[in-house]
Design a protein around this motif. Structure first.
Motif, PDB file in Angstrom:
ATOM      1  N   ILE A 215       1.928   6.975  -6.629  1.00 17.36           N
ATOM      2  CA  ILE A 215       0.993   8.062  -6.975  1.00 17.36           C
ATOM      3  C   ILE A 215       1.671   9.417  -6.775  1.00 17.36           C
ATOM      4  O   ILE A 215       1.588  10.308  -7.639  1.00 17.36           O
ATOM      5  N   LYS A 216       2.347   9.549  -5.633  1.00 16.54           N
ATOM      6  CA  LYS A 216       2.996  10.838  -5.340  1.00 16.54           C
ATOM      7  C   LYS A 216       4.074  11.152  -6.369  1.00 16.54           C
ATOM      8  O   LYS A 216       4.203  12.283  -6.845  1.00 16.54           O
TER       9      LYS A 216
ATOM     10  N   LEU B  35       0.833  -1.206   0.000  1.00 15.91           N
ATOM     11  CA  LEU B  35       0.000   0.000   0.000  1.00 15.91           C
ATOM     12  C   LEU B  35       0.869   1.258   0.000  1.00 15.91           C
ATOM     13  O   LEU B  35       0.596   2.223  -0.728  1.00 15.91           O
TER      14      LEU B  35
ATOM     15  N   LEU C 124       2.318   1.730  -3.394  1.00 17.44           N
ATOM     16  CA  LEU C 124       1.323   2.269  -4.332  1.00 17.44           C
ATOM     17  C   LEU C 124       1.134   3.767  -4.105  1.00 17.44           C
ATOM     18  O   LEU C 124       1.027   4.548  -5.064  1.00 17.44           O
ATOM     19  N   ASN C 125       1.107   4.157  -2.831  1.00 15.74           N
ATOM     20  CA  ASN C 125       0.958   5.584  -2.526  1.00 15.74           C
ATOM     21  C   ASN C 125       2.169   6.379  -3.002  1.00 15.74           C
ATOM     22  O   ASN C 125       2.054   7.486  -3.534  1.00 15.74           O
TER      23      ASN C 125
END
Lengths: 48, 467
Positions: free
Chosen positions: B125-126, B118, B121-122
């Protein structure tokens, strides 16, 4: 021929996980069923 | 079916709600349409037409937001496209509408249980958002670095692949752009953006096909390099074999020039250097021989010096301890006082006299010591000499001439002026047959004591011993 600048402008930032709550809360969940319900409710009131 | 107006449950065949009387015909049609779109979306998702599936499922949910299956599937499709937040949002909303018996539970748990995944994945995105900002600021290189990291963190992030491909196309790296776009095509086969970019990349080839059909364009365009098919001609002699031979000879010569000859030269120079080294060693040996000779000479000189110094040391008289010469004097003095402490009749100064006789008065440097010595001798010697004489005479009278001589010698020592002691010493020598010593002492009586009454006898006895 691709215009690269225009293409890049089409890309939108991705939502981060911390923003998921806002996305859920601000989601417009109105569907056709809701619209129908409103329409039928309006018809009924007009008849009365 | 659940009545959308009052929420009561009723059979599907009913066209009107039995409780509130609402006409359900339109509702049923809307639900059927929603289900149709869901089926369409499911069919598209099965063949990886994810973009098409998203459109179909969105329509399904627009018609009926309570279609949980459509919403869960939409979440899965989003997740597969790398849109994690969108997927989680759909599953959470699905859970809101159907808290029980909902597959969204499982999906959410699977995503949230792996915190590392997780977080990755974050991060993806950033980084994607950062890269997008950089790309919009015309920092394509930095943006591409970020995007490469993004696609490593989230290997299904379609938008990241597309942006990366677009930037690669912008920088002219079409091959890699195509590679990334083909990867996207395997995730989402009908993504219009991907297809459009691929079409852009394949455009030159399409142009080339067009040019083939137009011979006039061959000479002006880059495609002019393509050779037309010509008629049959006799093959020219194969000169490649000759060229290869020449290249081989050149390589051989180069090897000789750069490897073999320098090696031979090195060997020669190493031989020379060996001789040179040998001569150097000989010179070093000679130097060392010289050094050894010099050191041996120095050693001999030093040995000689050592011997001389040792001789000097041996010859040098070590001054005696001056205090030692005083010891007999002190002992004699002490003995003297010891005898004085005795009664007059029992005093015996012979031991004191012997000690005083052992004192070497020439070594005495202190005047008072010399004075003391002389005084003691003056005090003691006459009495001791008299005592020795008496004893010696008694022994002589007892015909013990040898023992008597010892006493008489002592008497002469302590009192050289005692003519009797000299006379009887001569007599004792005569008695024991030692005429030489007897004559010596008779002469002494005659010479040293001419006025003595013993002279006449001594003269007679001298005649006897000399006769």
């Amino acid at each position: 021929m691709i215009n690269f600048d225009e293409e890049i402008e089409k890309f939108q930032p991705s939502l981060e996980i911390e923003q998921a709550e806002d996305v859920i809360n601000n989601n417009d969940l109105t569907d056709v069923t809701d619209i129908l319900k409103e329409l039928l409710k309006g018809n009924k009131e007009n008849k009365q | 079916m659940i009545c959308p107006n009052c929420g009561s449950n009723m059979p599907d065949k009913r066209k009107r709600c039995e409780r509130c009387g609402t006409d359900l015909t339109l509702y049923k049609k809307v639900q059927r349409a929603s289900n149709l779109y869901y089926n369409d979306g499911l069919a598209r998702a099965k063949v990886r037409d994810l973009s098409g599936a998203v459109i179909a499922l969105r329509k399904s949910l627009d018609l009926n937001k309570l279609n949980t299956s459509a919403r869960n599937l939409l979440g899965l499709v989003y997740y597969e496209m790398g849109e994690t937040v969108a997927a989680l949002s759909e599953w959470v909303i699905s859970k809101h509408f159907q808290p029980q018996n909902n597959d969204a539970d499982e999906y959410i748990n699977k995503v949230q249980s792996n915190l590392t995944r997780l977080d990755a994945l974050n991060q993806a995105i950033k980084r994607y958002n950062t890269a997008l900002g950089l790309a919009k600021q015309s920092s394509a290189d930095l943006a591409m670095i970020q995007l490469k990291k993004v696609v490593t963190l989230n290997t299904n992030f379609i938008r990241a692949y597309q942006l990366l491909a677009l930037l690669l196309m912008k920088t002219g790296d079409n091959a890699r752009a195509k590679k990334y776009l083909q990867k996207v095509s395997k995730i989402d086969v009908t993504n219009t953006t991907t297809l459009r970019y691929l079409q852009e990349l394949e455009a030159p080839a399409a142009n080339a096909k067009d040019l083939d059909s137009n011979p006039e364009a061959e000479q002006s365009g880059p495609i002019g390099a393509i050779m037309p098919i010509s008629s049959y001609k006799e093959d020219k002699p194969n000169i490649m074999a000759f060229v290869n031979l020449v290249i081989g000879v050149v390589i051989g010569l180069a090897v000789m020039a750069f490897l073999v000859i320098p090696t031979i030269k090195n060997n020669k120079s190493s031989d020379n250097s060996t001789d040179y080294q040998n001569s150097g060693y000989i010179a070093q040996l000679q130097d060392k021989d010289n050094t050894i000779t010099t050191l041996q000479n120095e050693k001999a000189d030093l040995q000689k010096q050592l011997t001389d110094l040792q001789t000097q040391i041996d010859n040098t008289a070590v001054p005696e301890d001056k205090t030692q010469v005083y010891v007999p004097l002190f002992d004699a003095t002490e003995q003297y006082f010891t005898e004085l402490s005795k009664s007059a009749g029992t005093r015996d100064f012979t031991a004191v006299a012997d000690l005083l006789a052992g004192v070497d008065d020439t070594q005495l440097e202190i005047e008072s010591a010399v004075t003391l010595l002389n005084r003691l001798r003056t005090e003691i010697y006459p009495d001791v000499a008299k005592a020795h004489y008496t004893k010696g005479h008694n022994l002589y009278s007892s015909a013990k001439y040898q023992e008597g001589l010892v006493e008489l010698q002592k008497a002469m020592t302590f009192d050289p002026a005692d003519v009797d002691a000299v006379y009887f010493a001569a007599r004792s020598y005569q008695r024991i047959g030692d005429n030489v010593n007897a004559a010596l002492y008779y002469n002494k009586v005659i010479t040293d004591f001419p006025d003595s009454s013993r002279v006449l006898d001594a003269t007679n006895f001298l005649a006897e011993v000399q006769g």
